[in-house]
Design an enzyme around this catalytic site. Sequence first.
Site, PDB file in Angstrom:
ATOM      1  N   GLY A  12       0.818  -1.211   0.000  1.00 35.46           N
ATOM      2  CA  GLY A  12       0.000   0.000   0.000  1.00 35.46           C
ATOM      3  C   GLY A  12       0.845   1.251   0.000  1.00 35.46           C
ATOM      4  CB  ALA A  13       4.314   1.730  -1.052  1.00 37.99           C
ATOM      5  CG  ASN A  14      -0.860   3.395  -4.057  1.00 33.73           C
ATOM      6  OD1 ASN A  14      -0.889   2.324  -3.440  1.00 33.73           O
ATOM      7  ND2 ASN A  14      -1.959   4.062  -4.393  1.00 33.73           N
ATOM      8  N   GLY A  35      -1.094   7.572   1.429  1.00 28.95           N
ATOM      9  CA  GLY A  35      -1.227   7.580   2.875  1.00 28.95           C
ATOM     10  C   GLY A  35       0.039   7.256   3.632  1.00 28.95           C
ATOM     11  N   GLY A  52       1.597   4.375   3.952  1.00 32.55           N
ATOM     12  CA  GLY A  52       2.527   3.550   3.192  1.00 32.55           C
ATOM     13  C   GLY A  52       3.431   4.379   2.298  1.00 32.55           C
ATOM     14  CB  SER A  56      -6.082  -0.386  14.256  1.00 31.16           C
ATOM     15  OG  SER A  56      -7.000   0.516  14.847  1.00 31.16           O
ATOM     16  CE1 TYR A  97      -9.354  -1.189  10.035  1.00 37.16           C
ATOM     17  CE2 TYR A  97      -9.799  -0.562  12.310  1.00 37.16           C
ATOM     18  CZ  TYR A  97      -8.985  -0.528  11.196  1.00 37.16           C
ATOM     19  OH  TYR A  97      -7.795   0.163  11.251  1.00 37.16           O
TER      20      TYR A  97
END
Length: 342
Positions: free
Chosen positions: A35-37, A39, A41, A176, A204
């Site tokens: 998820g590095a693209n 936020g 990440g 979280s 979640y």
Amino acid sequence: MFAADPDFWKTYITRSRYSYEQIPDLTGKVAIVTGANTGIGYSVALGLAAHGAHVFMACRSQEKYNEAVKRMREDVTKQKLGRKGTGTPDLKLDFLELDLNDLTKVHAAADKFLQMDLPLHILVNNAGISITPWKLSADGVEQQFAVNYLGPFAFTMALIDRLKSNQPSRIVNVSSLGYEASVPGGINLDRINDPSEGDPSLLYGRSKFAMMLFTKNLARRLSQENASVYVNAIHPGIVDTDMCWHTLDEYGLIATYTWRLISKVIAYSPKQAALTPLYCATSPEIEGKGVGEGVEQGGGITGRFFIPIANELKVTPLVENQELQEKVWAYSEQLVKDKVKK
């Protein structure tokens, strides 16, 4: 609940324990950030690359990767990141296609990396979804459980031998504090796909609770092997990212906009929130080097839980339950085995 834990509130008056200036030279290190693209990440990947690491940005599309890299090359100078005295760092970045919603694609991503015959020193399991409407993954598993836990479990286990062969190495699991607000009992394996098990916020919490169990179990197993692979989980804090827009369908426009406004006022920026995972991924303290709170020279930090910024918080007794850890591990192993199409 964490709200009743004085150690949680103490962190609000405790100095931040890590900064971008404290990140050591990472030249020669290879990292994967999911998820590095966008936020958190994005900021984690940028922080690693700016200090010399070769970073594989694991995300769903080449287009998103290209857009992120363009921004990174601008941000690294604008934010004055990187090693002092080196000017603008020459970022070493690569794309790795990863879709955590599909276990076969998860294994394909791991296989693709392994075929490059590169070392792996840092794995940051950051990608996830938050409080989304009830839906099944491509494998027929409740989607938040699949994306937030099962996919990262499968990805990590597919890469674990490479991490062990390049120790000392690090695994950082973005969890979280919401794990404390899981379904009754934390997790009921016979009801993973039961829509009546709880609302999206509880599901979640269940996915993050499973990630906490995995962190504890993997850290213990590696320690028993005397492997210098340090596995820790983090809570990034309330962060101003686009993830809260997922609540729109479930809770409505007013509630979503209200939360968005609150986030703007009290939330960490992604750059600030990235410091806790970056601490676990890069600080010499994790390997027992240097002096820090809860660190012994020559020791090491693994199987712990950190909240902003780089402050440790004790987990609930249920997370420490080894019998439950083993049950969820065995369930997950079998599920991955059944679903992955070779």
